[in-house]
Design a protein around this motif. Structure first.
Motif, PDB file in Angstrom:
ATOM      1  N   SER A 119       0.828  -1.213   0.000  1.00  0.00           N
ATOM      2  CA  SER A 119       0.000   0.000   0.000  1.00  0.00           C
ATOM      3  C   SER A 119       0.864   1.265   0.000  1.00  0.00           C
ATOM      4  O   SER A 119       0.587   2.227  -0.715  1.00  0.00           O
ATOM      5  CB  SER A 119      -0.930  -0.008   1.208  1.00  0.00           C
ATOM      6  OG  SER A 119      -0.142   0.029   2.371  1.00  0.00           O
ATOM      7  N   GLU A 120       1.940   1.240   0.777  1.00  0.00           N
ATOM      8  CA  GLU A 120       2.812   2.416   0.863  1.00  0.00           C
ATOM      9  C   GLU A 120       3.452   2.712  -0.507  1.00  0.00           C
ATOM     10  O   GLU A 120       3.563   3.867  -0.923  1.00  0.00           O
ATOM     11  CB  GLU A 120       3.891   2.134   1.915  1.00  0.00           C
ATOM     12  CG  GLU A 120       4.561   3.354   2.477  1.00  0.00           C
ATOM     13  CD  GLU A 120       3.736   4.072   3.538  1.00  0.00           C
ATOM     14  OE1 GLU A 120       2.498   3.952   3.481  1.00  0.00           O
ATOM     15  OE2 GLU A 120       4.324   4.763   4.382  1.00  0.00           O
ATOM     16  N   SER A 129       2.307   1.721  -3.548  1.00  0.00           N
ATOM     17  CA  SER A 129       1.340   2.192  -4.547  1.00  0.00           C
ATOM     18  C   SER A 129       0.866   3.605  -4.232  1.00  0.00           C
ATOM     19  O   SER A 129       0.527   4.347  -5.142  1.00  0.00           O
ATOM     20  CB  SER A 129       0.168   1.224  -4.708  1.00  0.00           C
ATOM     21  OG  SER A 129      -0.193   0.701  -3.487  1.00  0.00           O
ATOM     22  N   ARG A 130       0.891   3.979  -2.946  1.00  0.00           N
ATOM     23  CA  ARG A 130       0.530   5.361  -2.593  1.00  0.00           C
ATOM     24  C   ARG A 130       1.547   6.329  -3.216  1.00  0.00           C
ATOM     25  O   ARG A 130       1.187   7.335  -3.807  1.00  0.00           O
ATOM     26  CB  ARG A 130       0.545   5.500  -1.061  1.00  0.00           C
ATOM     27  CG  ARG A 130      -0.030   6.803  -0.538  1.00  0.00           C
ATOM     28  CD  ARG A 130      -0.264   6.702   0.953  1.00  0.00           C
ATOM     29  NE  ARG A 130       0.983   6.651   1.700  1.00  0.00           N
ATOM     30  CZ  ARG A 130       1.625   7.713   2.165  1.00  0.00           C
ATOM     31  NH1 ARG A 130       1.131   8.910   1.977  1.00  0.00           N
ATOM     32  NH2 ARG A 130       2.759   7.595   2.833  1.00  0.00           N
ATOM     33  N   SER A 151       1.223   6.477  -7.056  1.00  0.00           N
ATOM     34  CA  SER A 151       0.040   7.141  -7.618  1.00  0.00           C
ATOM     35  C   SER A 151       0.015   8.638  -7.322  1.00  0.00           C
ATOM     36  O   SER A 151      -0.927   9.318  -7.692  1.00  0.00           O
ATOM     37  CB  SER A 151      -1.229   6.480  -7.089  1.00  0.00           C
ATOM     38  OG  SER A 151      -1.208   6.557  -5.687  1.00  0.00           O
ATOM     39  N   SER A 152       1.037   9.158  -6.677  1.00  0.00           N
ATOM     40  CA  SER A 152       1.020  10.594  -6.374  1.00  0.00           C
ATOM     41  C   SER A 152       2.194  11.302  -7.035  1.00  0.00           C
ATOM     42  O   SER A 152       3.285  10.749  -7.145  1.00  0.00           O
ATOM     43  CB  SER A 152       1.084  10.787  -4.860  1.00  0.00           C
ATOM     44  OG  SER A 152       1.368  12.127  -4.584  1.00  0.00           O
ATOM     45  N   LEU A 156       6.125  12.172  -0.715  1.00  0.00           N
ATOM     46  CA  LEU A 156       5.296  11.825   0.444  1.00  0.00           C
ATOM     47  C   LEU A 156       6.173  11.332   1.584  1.00  0.00           C
ATOM     48  O   LEU A 156       7.163  10.627   1.358  1.00  0.00           O
ATOM     49  CB  LEU A 156       4.307  10.718   0.060  1.00  0.00           C
ATOM     50  CG  LEU A 156       3.352  11.024  -1.099  1.00  0.00           C
ATOM     51  CD1 LEU A 156       2.492   9.810  -1.390  1.00  0.00           C
ATOM     52  CD2 LEU A 156       2.480  12.212  -0.760  1.00  0.00           C
TER      53      LEU A 156
END
Ligand code: ADP
Length: 628
Positions: A215-216, A218-219, A222-223, A227
């Protein structure tokens, strides 16, 4: 209080010298101080350019002066004093009372004002602090901008992928004082895994992989922004010196990996980018430093710059590859060309030898067959000998055509220019063709224009070969009717009218265009056939079975005509409606034949010159006896 009814009434205090003396001195100093304060006030009011509440200050000054005056007058009241002193004292006290009350009343109005001034001052102080903070931010941003510029310069100073990435990480590590900086690239083996490719201080084990589905991860993918990521995320799991993993302050940003194909699209939006790398930046694990917003912005800008630099590198790589490929192809082509040239030379040598070796027996066969025809023969024998003669003529023409064509194609055929009898040339053509036309009962006419010069300068042999081929075809494809040959000079003012997309006539001094037109009333040519008629072996290409030629004659004529700076074309109304072949060739002017010194133009003289003797030796035309 009633003093008389009270027992504790204090006894009258007799004037004490010492106390009186002290009070006296005190009153003196109080009055001095009271008088000096308004002087100071007046001095500072005068000095300052702006002083609010000036009148209040004056009032206040008066109040103090009066207070001072009462104390001062008091000096005379300690001992017995006159009524005048008492009156003065009373007036002073009354004035003091009046002024002090007014001042007190005024202060009621002024104090809130003064307080609001204080508030404003506080507000302004806060504003100043805010401005200071903003200035600090601007300075920091400027600093970040400077760093970005520095980094961009470093990154762009090379176009090699590895160097770009390494430089970026080293510079980022230096500017941001990083503990670690790492780059995760998409794995070449499988598209769902990221592999650690570069690591500034090797704190993340080399060869580590991270699942893209985390999840980290793909976060981050996708940005567009940098981050903050969890310290325990696999992307930022740095080892401490003792080997234990720690929880650092880390950020991650995606770096688009652009390929050449991305630039072929009109816009390379996010969709166009097929893969991303992830850059991870880790702060020292001392718990003091945190990522600040302007640092994140810097990281984002740098990531963009790296993407641009990588794309430039990709273009360069691609163009280098293309250049290498082209060089390889060029070498292969050069080799192929050399081989082809060798093959052409070999073929031409072979053709020359064959031509020479075959011509002699061919001529013998033709001569003997002709002689045989003059003897007494039975009709069957005559028919057979005639066929032998026709076939031999055809073969002889073919041998010559093939040689000419191959020489024309490899550029080794040059024109042999000389002065020649132009009218004589046309008469000769008719003389050669007429017998066949007579046999076929086709009438032939020759029409030489009045303006046609008696002689011209050019390659008589090639010109004759062209006219013979065209006129020969006309007779060959005409069963009955007539064939006409017309020759004229193209008047220089009408030269422009003959301009076509593929031919642009131009004339230099001493040159003229000879216009030859051969018309027949024969079989005609279809519009579909016309474009192919000048290609070699046109006959076999069209699948035509209307004649037994090889389809070389007109192909050779076209090349001859082109060599002579001219143009040839065919017109026909259609099958059975006759054909008109027209051609233009450039010749030089001259006054009389047999004058080899008079060369019409430099343009034609560039071709190999043949003496008239040489020319006469080669000017026999056995080959034109084509099979009509
Ligand atoms: P070939 O050696 O067969 O005569 P050419 O190149 O001279 O070859 O001619 C090519 C073809 O063009 C001929 O086979 C014929 O079909 C056509 N052709 C040429 N001239 C004429 C003409 N005057 N009338 C009709 N057809 C012609």
């Amino acid at each position: 209080m009633d003093h008389h009814s009270c027992d504790c009434f204090e006894t009258q205090w007799p004037a004490d010298d010492i106390l009186i003396k002290y009070q006296y001195i005190s009153d003196f100093f109080i009055s001095i101080a009271y008088f000096s304060i308004p002087l100071e006030l007046i001095y500072f009011v005068q000095k300052s350019s702006y002083f609010p509440y000036r009148w209040v200050v004056m009032q206040f000054g008066a109040f103090i002066v009066l207070c001072g005056a009462t104390h001062f007058i008091n000096l005379w009241t300690f001992s017995s004093h006159s009524r005048t002193v008492a009156v003065v004292m009373t007036v002073a006290k009354l004035s003091t009372a009046f002024v002090s009350c007014i001042t007190a009343l005024m202060l009621v109005h002024i104090i809130p004002d003064l307080l609001s001034v204080k508030k404003r001052e506080l507000f302004l102080r806060k504003r100043a602090e805010d401005l200071d903070k903003e200035m600090g931010l601007i300075i920091k941003q400027e600093e970040a901008g400077r760093h970005v510029r520095m980094l961009t310069h470093e990154i762009r100073s090379t176009l090699d992928r590895d160097t770009i990435l390494k430089t970026t990480m080293i510079e980022l590590g230096r500017i941001l004082d990083l503990e670690e900086c790492a780059l995760w690239m998409p794995s070449r083996r499988g598209c769902l895994v990221l592999e650690l490719c570069y690591c500034l201080h090797n704190l993340i084990p080399f060869g580590s992989t991270v699942d893209m589905n985390l999840s980290e991860v793909s976060r981050v993918l996708s940005s567009q922004d940098a981050l903050r990521i969890h310290g325990l995320c696999q992307l930022a799991r740095v080892r401490s010196a003792v080997g234990a993993y720690r929880q650092p302050e880390a950020v991650a940003v995606r770096v688009p990996l652009l390929h050449l194909s991305n630039f072929e699209m009109d816009d390379w939006s996010d969709r166009a980018v097929d893969s991303y790398a992830i850059m991870v930046l880790v702060l020292p694990v001392n718990g003091v430093r945190k990522w600040r917003d302007h640092e994140l912005e810097l990281v984002e800008v740098v990531a963009d710059q790296v993407a641009v630099a990588l794309s430039h590198a990709a273009i360069l790589e691609e163009s280098m590859r293309a250049r290498d490929q082209l060089m390889e192809q060029n070498i292969a082509l050069e080799l192929a060309k050399q081989e082809a040239e060798m093959a052409i030379h070999a073929r031409n040598d072979f053709l020359c030898v064959m031509n020479h070796e075959m011509r002699t027996p061919m001529h013998a066969v033709i001569a003997l067959a002709s002689l045989l025809l003059e003897t007494e023969l039975t009709p069957e024998q005559r028919a057979m000998v005639e066929t032998v003669l026709r076939s031999s003529n055809l073969l002889a023409a073919l041998i010559n055509d093939v040689l000419d064509l191959s020489r024309l194609e490899d550029g080794s055929l040059h024109l042999e220019n000389d002065v020649f009898d132009l009218h004589g040339l046309f008469s000769e053509v008719i003389r050669l063709i007429n017998p066949i036309a007579c046999v076929k009962k086709v009438s032939m006419t020759l029409n030489c224009d009045m303006d046609l010069p008696a002689c011209g300068f050019g390659d008589e042999k090639r010109l004759m070969q062209t006219i013979l081929n065209v006129a020969g075809n006309a007779v060959k494809f005409t069963k009955e009717g007539h064939v006409s040959v017309e020759a004229s000079v193209l008047s220089s003012e009408f030269v422009g009218e003959w301009r076509t997309p593929e031919f642009c006539p131009t004339l230099a001094d001493g040159l003229f265009y000879l216009l030859v037109q051969v018309k027949d009333s024969g079989s005609g040519i279809t519009q579909q056939e016309i474009p192919h008629i000048f290609s070699k072996f046109s006959d076999s290409q069209n699948g035509s079975i209307r004649n037994n030629g090889a389809g070389l004659g007109l192909a050779i004529c076209k090349r001859f005509v082109n060599l002579m700076g001219g143009h040839i074309w065919v017109e026909s109304e259609g099958l059975g409606k006759g054909t008109t072949v027209t051609f233009l060739v450039k010749l030089g002017h001259c006054n009389s034949p047999n004058d080899p010194t008079r060369h019409g133009s430099g343009e034609l003289i560039t071709h190999r010159y043949l003496s008239s003797q040489d020319y006469k030796a080669t000017a026999s035309f056995p080959r034109y006896q084509k099979g009509f």
